[in-house]
Write a protein that holds these residues in place. Structure first.
Motif, PDB file in Angstrom:
ATOM      1  N   VAL A 268       0.864  -1.181   0.000  1.00 34.49           N
ATOM      2  CA  VAL A 268       0.000   0.000   0.000  1.00 34.49           C
ATOM      3  C   VAL A 268       0.899   1.229   0.000  1.00 34.49           C
ATOM      4  CG1 VAL A 268      -1.778   1.283   1.248  1.00 34.49           C
ATOM      5  CG2 VAL A 268      -1.759  -1.212   1.341  1.00 34.49           C
ATOM      6  N   ALA A 269       0.566   2.193  -0.839  1.00 34.52           N
ATOM      7  CA  ALA A 269       1.304   3.460  -0.866  1.00 34.52           C
ATOM      8  C   ALA A 269       0.305   4.607  -0.908  1.00 34.52           C
ATOM      9  CB  ALA A 269       2.223   3.523  -2.079  1.00 34.52           C
ATOM     10  N   ARG A 270       0.646   5.670  -0.252  1.00 32.86           N
ATOM     11  CA  ARG A 270      -0.181   6.872  -0.267  1.00 32.86           C
ATOM     12  C   ARG A 270       0.179   7.676  -1.519  1.00 32.86           C
ATOM     13  NH1 ARG A 270      -0.116  11.511   4.378  1.00 32.86           N
ATOM     14  NH2 ARG A 270      -1.205  13.063   3.143  1.00 32.86           N
ATOM     15  N   VAL A 271      -0.840   8.027  -2.290  1.00 36.40           N
ATOM     16  CA  VAL A 271      -0.657   8.814  -3.503  1.00 36.40           C
ATOM     17  C   VAL A 271      -1.518  10.062  -3.343  1.00 36.40           C
ATOM     18  CG1 VAL A 271      -0.819   8.851  -6.021  1.00 36.40           C
ATOM     19  CG2 VAL A 271      -0.410   6.687  -4.832  1.00 36.40           C
ATOM     20  N   GLY A 272      -0.979  11.090  -2.772  1.00 33.11           N
ATOM     21  CA  GLY A 272      -1.771  12.282  -2.501  1.00 33.11           C
ATOM     22  C   GLY A 272      -2.533  12.153  -1.194  1.00 33.11           C
ATOM     23  N   ASN A 273      -3.359  13.144  -0.931  1.00 34.85           N
ATOM     24  CA  ASN A 273      -4.069  13.233   0.336  1.00 34.85           C
ATOM     25  C   ASN A 273      -5.246  12.274   0.449  1.00 34.85           C
ATOM     26  OD1 ASN A 273      -4.492  14.402   2.907  1.00 34.85           O
ATOM     27  ND2 ASN A 273      -6.095  15.696   2.063  1.00 34.85           N
ATOM     28  N   ARG A 274      -5.852  11.892  -0.699  1.00 37.34           N
ATOM     29  CA  ARG A 274      -7.065  11.081  -0.647  1.00 37.34           C
ATOM     30  C   ARG A 274      -7.002   9.828  -1.511  1.00 37.34           C
ATOM     31  NH1 ARG A 274     -12.368  14.326  -1.579  1.00 37.34           N
ATOM     32  NH2 ARG A 274     -13.135  12.246  -1.157  1.00 37.34           N
ATOM     33  N   THR A 275      -5.813   9.408  -1.920  1.00 40.37           N
ATOM     34  CA  THR A 275      -5.708   8.245  -2.798  1.00 40.37           C
ATOM     35  C   THR A 275      -4.657   7.271  -2.283  1.00 40.37           C
ATOM     36  OG1 THR A 275      -6.299   9.639  -4.689  1.00 40.37           O
ATOM     37  CG2 THR A 275      -5.324   7.503  -5.186  1.00 40.37           C
ATOM     38  N   LEU A 276      -4.995   5.976  -2.324  1.00 48.20           N
ATOM     39  CA  LEU A 276      -4.062   4.901  -2.001  1.00 48.20           C
ATOM     40  C   LEU A 276      -3.805   4.083  -3.260  1.00 48.20           C
ATOM     41  CD1 LEU A 276      -5.545   3.484   1.337  1.00 48.20           C
ATOM     42  CD2 LEU A 276      -3.648   5.100   1.069  1.00 48.20           C
ATOM     43  N   ALA A 277      -2.574   3.626  -3.435  1.00 49.98           N
ATOM     44  CA  ALA A 277      -2.235   2.684  -4.502  1.00 49.98           C
ATOM     45  C   ALA A 277      -2.025   1.326  -3.838  1.00 49.98           C
ATOM     46  CB  ALA A 277      -0.976   3.119  -5.226  1.00 49.98           C
ATOM     47  N   LEU A 278      -2.718   0.323  -4.322  1.00 46.92           N
ATOM     48  CA  LEU A 278      -2.616  -1.038  -3.798  1.00 46.92           C
ATOM     49  C   LEU A 278      -1.989  -1.906  -4.881  1.00 46.92           C
ATOM     50  CD1 LEU A 278      -6.291  -1.324  -2.544  1.00 46.92           C
ATOM     51  CD2 LEU A 278      -4.339  -0.412  -1.292  1.00 46.92           C
ATOM     52  N   ILE A 279      -1.030  -2.745  -4.505  1.00 47.54           N
ATOM     53  CA  ILE A 279      -0.411  -3.624  -5.500  1.00 47.54           C
ATOM     54  C   ILE A 279      -0.533  -5.072  -5.047  1.00 47.54           C
ATOM     55  CG2 ILE A 279       1.908  -3.452  -4.514  1.00 47.54           C
ATOM     56  CD1 ILE A 279       2.922  -3.510  -7.494  1.00 47.54           C
ATOM     57  N   ASN A 280      -0.789  -5.922  -6.022  1.00 45.52           N
ATOM     58  CA  ASN A 280      -0.701  -7.358  -5.785  1.00 45.52           C
ATOM     59  C   ASN A 280       0.221  -7.914  -6.852  1.00 45.52           C
ATOM     60  OD1 ASN A 280      -2.628  -7.247  -7.998  1.00 45.52           O
ATOM     61  ND2 ASN A 280      -3.086  -9.362  -7.547  1.00 45.52           N
TER      62      ASN A 280
ATOM     63  N   ARG B 233      -9.785   5.820  -4.092  1.00 46.83           N
ATOM     64  CA  ARG B 233     -10.044   7.193  -3.649  1.00 46.83           C
ATOM     65  C   ARG B 233     -10.748   7.119  -2.285  1.00 46.83           C
ATOM     66  NH1 ARG B 233      -8.573  12.418  -4.547  1.00 46.83           N
ATOM     67  NH2 ARG B 233     -10.317  13.825  -4.519  1.00 46.83           N
ATOM     68  N   LEU B 234     -10.163   7.771  -1.296  1.00 49.55           N
ATOM     69  CA  LEU B 234     -10.713   7.732   0.051  1.00 49.55           C
ATOM     70  C   LEU B 234     -11.837   8.758   0.218  1.00 49.55           C
ATOM     71  CD1 LEU B 234      -7.320   7.595   1.977  1.00 49.55           C
ATOM     72  CD2 LEU B 234      -8.815   5.692   1.385  1.00 49.55           C
ATOM     73  N   PRO B 235     -12.790   8.475   1.113  1.00 50.85           N
ATOM     74  CA  PRO B 235     -13.905   9.411   1.308  1.00 50.85           C
ATOM     75  C   PRO B 235     -13.472  10.735   1.927  1.00 50.85           C
ATOM     76  CG  PRO B 235     -14.040   7.574   2.860  1.00 50.85           C
ATOM     77  CD  PRO B 235     -12.927   7.274   1.929  1.00 50.85           C
ATOM     78  N   ARG B 236     -12.345  10.707   2.639  1.00 46.87           N
ATOM     79  CA  ARG B 236     -11.815  11.951   3.219  1.00 46.87           C
ATOM     80  C   ARG B 236     -10.295  11.853   3.234  1.00 46.87           C
ATOM     81  NH1 ARG B 236     -13.922   9.121   7.778  1.00 46.87           N
ATOM     82  NH2 ARG B 236     -12.304   8.707   9.324  1.00 46.87           N
ATOM     83  N   GLY B 237      -9.645  12.969   3.386  1.00 47.92           N
ATOM     84  CA  GLY B 237      -8.195  13.015   3.338  1.00 47.92           C
ATOM     85  C   GLY B 237      -7.533  12.375   4.542  1.00 47.92           C
TER      86      GLY B 237
END
Length: 74
Positions: free
Chosen positions: A25-37, A69-73
C-alpha cells in the motif's frame, strides 16, 4: 514510548476492484491509495499447480496496481 492513535479510513474488503491479496500500500496524494498485488511468479496452490510432468502451470494472474479514492483526506 507513547502509543500512537489510529483510525479506520477505509475497509478495503468493501471496495469493488480491490485484489483479494494486497502485497503493498502506498499513499498517492491526500485522498488516494495505490494497492499492488503480484502474480506470485505464476504459482497457485493445490494439485493443479503442476502438470503431469511436474512443470509449473502458469496461473494467468497478472501483477496489478489499483487506486482507491478515500472518502476523506488522510
Amino acid at each position: 514510548m507513547p502509543v500512537l492513535r489510529k483510525r479506520l479510513v477505509v475497509d478495503l474488503g468493501t471496495v469493488d476492484g480491490v485484489p483479494g491479496k494486497i502485497e503493498g500500500v502506498a499513499r498517492v496524494g491526500n485522498r488516494t491509495l495505490a494497492l499492488i498485488n503480484d502474480n506470485d511468479f505464476g504459482m497457485t496452490d493445490g494439485p493443479e499447480a503442476f502438470d503431469k510432468h511436474g512443470r509449473l502451470v502458469d496461473s494467468g494472474i497478472e501483477t496489478s496496481v489499483t487506486y482507491v479514492r478515500l472518502p476523506r483526506g488522510l
